[in-house]
Design a protein around this motif. Structure first.
Motif, PDB file in Angstrom:
ATOM      1  N   ALA A   1       0.838  -1.208   0.000  1.00  0.00           N
ATOM      2  CA  ALA A   1       0.000   0.000   0.000  1.00  0.00           C
ATOM      3  C   ALA A   1       0.871   1.256   0.000  1.00  0.00           C
ATOM      4  O   ALA A   1       0.569   2.231  -0.704  1.00  0.00           O
ATOM      5  N   PHE A   2       1.958   1.234   0.765  1.00  0.00           N
ATOM      6  CA  PHE A   2       2.842   2.390   0.857  1.00  0.00           C
ATOM      7  C   PHE A   2       3.550   2.664  -0.465  1.00  0.00           C
ATOM      8  O   PHE A   2       3.529   3.792  -0.974  1.00  0.00           O
ATOM      9  N   HIS A   3       4.180   1.653  -1.037  1.00  0.00           N
ATOM     10  CA  HIS A   3       4.950   1.852  -2.258  1.00  0.00           C
ATOM     11  C   HIS A   3       4.060   2.184  -3.457  1.00  0.00           C
ATOM     12  O   HIS A   3       4.467   2.935  -4.346  1.00  0.00           O
ATOM     13  N   GLU A   4       2.849   1.636  -3.473  1.00  0.00           N
ATOM     14  CA  GLU A   4       1.932   1.920  -4.574  1.00  0.00           C
ATOM     15  C   GLU A   4       1.050   3.131  -4.286  1.00  0.00           C
ATOM     16  O   GLU A   4       0.231   3.504  -5.121  1.00  0.00           O
ATOM     17  N   ARG A   5       1.231   3.712  -3.097  1.00  0.00           N
ATOM     18  CA  ARG A   5       0.472   4.906  -2.692  1.00  0.00           C
ATOM     19  C   ARG A   5      -1.032   4.679  -2.860  1.00  0.00           C
ATOM     20  O   ARG A   5      -1.767   5.518  -3.385  1.00  0.00           O
ATOM     21  N   LYS A   6      -1.473   3.539  -2.384  1.00  0.00           N
ATOM     22  CA  LYS A   6      -2.883   3.166  -2.507  1.00  0.00           C
ATOM     23  C   LYS A   6      -3.743   3.940  -1.515  1.00  0.00           C
ATOM     24  O   LYS A   6      -3.336   4.201  -0.381  1.00  0.00           O
ATOM     25  N   GLU A   7      -4.945   4.279  -1.945  1.00  0.00           N
ATOM     26  CA  GLU A   7      -5.956   4.846  -1.049  1.00  0.00           C
ATOM     27  C   GLU A   7      -6.925   3.730  -0.678  1.00  0.00           C
ATOM     28  O   GLU A   7      -7.641   3.207  -1.536  1.00  0.00           O
ATOM     29  N   ILE A   8      -6.943   3.375   0.584  1.00  0.00           N
ATOM     30  CA  ILE A   8      -7.788   2.294   1.089  1.00  0.00           C
ATOM     31  C   ILE A   8      -8.692   2.873   2.165  1.00  0.00           C
ATOM     32  O   ILE A   8      -8.200   3.414   3.161  1.00  0.00           O
ATOM     33  N   PRO A   9     -10.029   2.797   1.984  1.00  0.00           N
ATOM     34  CA  PRO A   9     -10.947   3.382   2.979  1.00  0.00           C
ATOM     35  C   PRO A   9     -10.623   2.915   4.394  1.00  0.00           C
ATOM     36  O   PRO A   9     -10.472   1.725   4.647  1.00  0.00           O
ATOM     37  N   GLY A  10     -10.492   3.884   5.295  1.00  0.00           N
ATOM     38  CA  GLY A  10     -10.229   3.566   6.690  1.00  0.00           C
ATOM     39  C   GLY A  10      -8.778   3.257   6.994  1.00  0.00           C
ATOM     40  O   GLY A  10      -8.406   3.108   8.166  1.00  0.00           O
TER      41      GLY A  10
END
Length: 361
Positions: free
Chosen positions: A295-304
Motif C-alpha cells: 500500500a505504501f509503495h503503490e500509494r494506494k488509497e484504502i478506505p479507513g
C-alpha cells in the motif's frame, strides 16, 4: 590485573561460542540492543530521562524496506543507539548481495554510517557492528549537531563512504534545551543527506500535530512524502504514541509532483506476553508487513486505512485527521453488537436515575 584479563578472556570465549553462531543464523537481530533492553528492565529504569527508546526489530525492518535500501546506498543513523537501524540495513543489503563476498565487504566498509552522543551507547553500537564482521564501521561518537561531524558526513572522505543517501532515525524524545526538539534532529538528518535522499523517522505523535517552527523549515527545504500512524503500544512498556514520517531531502514540499500519503498502521497483531513483551505470537507479521509495504509503495488509497492529501506546515500530519470511515466492512453482527451495548447502557442509566436508587442525592 590478572583476574581482569582472565575475566575478559572468559567473556570473549563465551561470546565467540554462544553469540557469534547465533548471529550467523539471525543476522537482523540487534543482540546488544536486546541485552540492553533486558538490562533496563531488571535495573528498574527505562532511561526516559535521556530520551532513550530502543526501536523494536520489526519496525527497523519495515523502515529499511520502506526506504528501499539498496547496494548502492549509504545508510546514516545520526542517533544510532545500539545500532538497530544499521543492523537492519546490513541484513537487507546482505540479502541483496547474496554470496558475493566483495559486495558484502563493501557494505561493511563503506555503506553504514552512525553517530551516537552517549559514550555507553556508542560502545554498544561499535560492539554490535564488530560482532557482524564490521571492523571498519564508520561510527562517530559525539553530537550530530557538531559542525565538524556534519562536515564529515556531508563531504566525507570518498575512500571511506559516500555522502549518505538514506537516513533512518529514532531521535531522543522530549529533550530539554534549544535546538533539541525531535524535529531539529530530522532537519539535521535531511540537511546531511544528498539531494533526493530518503529519510524514514520515528517521532512522537505530537510532532505531527502541534505547531513548531521546524515544521515550516522542513517543508521549505524538503518534501513530506508520507506520514504513518504506528500501533499505540509499539514501544511497550514506554507509553509514547508514535508515527513515522517519510521525507525526500532537498526537494521543497511545494514543488512536489504528488500529494502526501497518509496511512494508519495501528494493528501489527503483536500481543503482550509476560516476560517477553510484544511478540508476533500468531506468526502473522510477515503478511501484515507485506500488505502495508504494498500500500505504501503503490500509494494506494484504502478506505479507513490510507489516503492521499495535500498538506502544509500548518496542517496536521496525521492519518486520522483525513481518513474516511470504511463502512464496507460493517456486518449485521456489528450492528447487533452496538444495539445491545446501547440497550445495556440505556438500562443502567435508567436504573441509576430511578427514585430511591443508590447514589441519588
Amino acid at each position: 590485573m590478572v583476574a581482569t584479563e582472565a575475566s575478559m578472556k572468559e567473556v570473549s570465549l563465551l561470546i565467540e561460542e554462544n553469540v557469534r553462531p547465533f548471529l550467523e543464523t539471525y543476522k537482523d537481530i540487534d543482540v546488544i540492543g536486546q541485552f540492553y533492553g533486558e538490562f533496563l528492565r531488571y535495573t528498574g529504569g527505562d532511561k526516559k530521562g535521556l530520551g532513550i527508546v530502543l526501536t523494536p526489530r520489526h519496525i527497523t525492518e519495515i523502515f529499511v524496506k520502506m526506504a528501499r535500501v539498496g547496494l548502492n546506498d549509504t545508510v546514516l543513523d545520526t542517533c544510532c543507539g545500539t545500532g538497530g537501524f544499521l543492523i537492519a540495513a546490513l541484513a537487507e543489503m546482505d540479502a541483496k548481495a547474496g554470496n558475493n563476498e566483495t559486495l558484502r565487504e563493501d557494505i561493511r566498509a563503506h555503506r553504514l554510517v552512525g553517530v551516537e552522543q552517549q559514550p555507553q551507547m556508542f560502545a554498544l553500537a561499535a560492539s554490535n557492528m564488530i560482532l557482524r564482521g564490521d571492523g571498519k564501521a564508520n561510527l562517530f561518537q559525539g553530537s550530530c549537531f557538531e559542525s565538524e561531524t556534519i562536515n564529515k558526513l556531508r563531504t566525507p572522505d570518498t575512500e571511506k563512504f559516500a555522502r549518505p543517501s538514506i537516513g533512518l532515525i529514532n531521535p531522543p524524545f522530549s529533550q530539554q534545551g534549544e535546538g533539541l526538539h525531535e524535529l531539529d534532529f530530522v532537519l539535521n538528518l535531511l540537511d546531511i543527506l544528498r539531494p533526493g535522499g530518503r529519510a524514514v523517522v520515528v517521532l512522537p505523535m505530537s510532532c505531527a500535530i502541534e505547531p513548531h517552527i521546524a515544521r515550516s523549515t522542513l517543508l521549505e527545504k524538503h518534501t513530506l512524502l508520507a506520514s504513518i500512524s504506528l500501533p499505540n503500544d509499539v514501544f511497550h512498556p514506554v507509553g509514547v504514541i508514535t508515527c513515522a514520517l517519510v521525507f525526500e531531502a532537498h526537494q521543497p514540499h511545494n514543488d512536489a509532483p504528488g500529494q502526501t500519503w497518509f496511512g494508519a498502521w495501528k494493528n501489527d497483531n503483536f500481543i503482550k506476553l509476560k516476560k517477553k513483551g510484544r511478540v508476533d505470537a500468531r506468526g502473522t507479521w510477515p503478511d501484515i508487513r507485506d500488505a502495508w509495504l504494498k500500500a505504501f509503495h503503490e500509494r494506494k488509497e484504502i478506505p479507513g486505512q490510507s489516503i492521499l492529501k495535500t498538506v502544509t506546515a500548518q496542517d496536521e500530519w496525521l492519518a486520522e485527521a483525513y481518513l474516511e470511515t470504511d463502512y464496507t466492512s460493517l456486518t449485521e453482527a456489528d450492528f447487533a453488537r452496538v444495539v445491545r451495548e446501547f440497550a445495556i447502557f440505556d438500562t443502567v442509566i435508567a436504573t441509576e436515575a430511578a427514585p430511591g436508587s443508590p447514589g441519588e442525592e
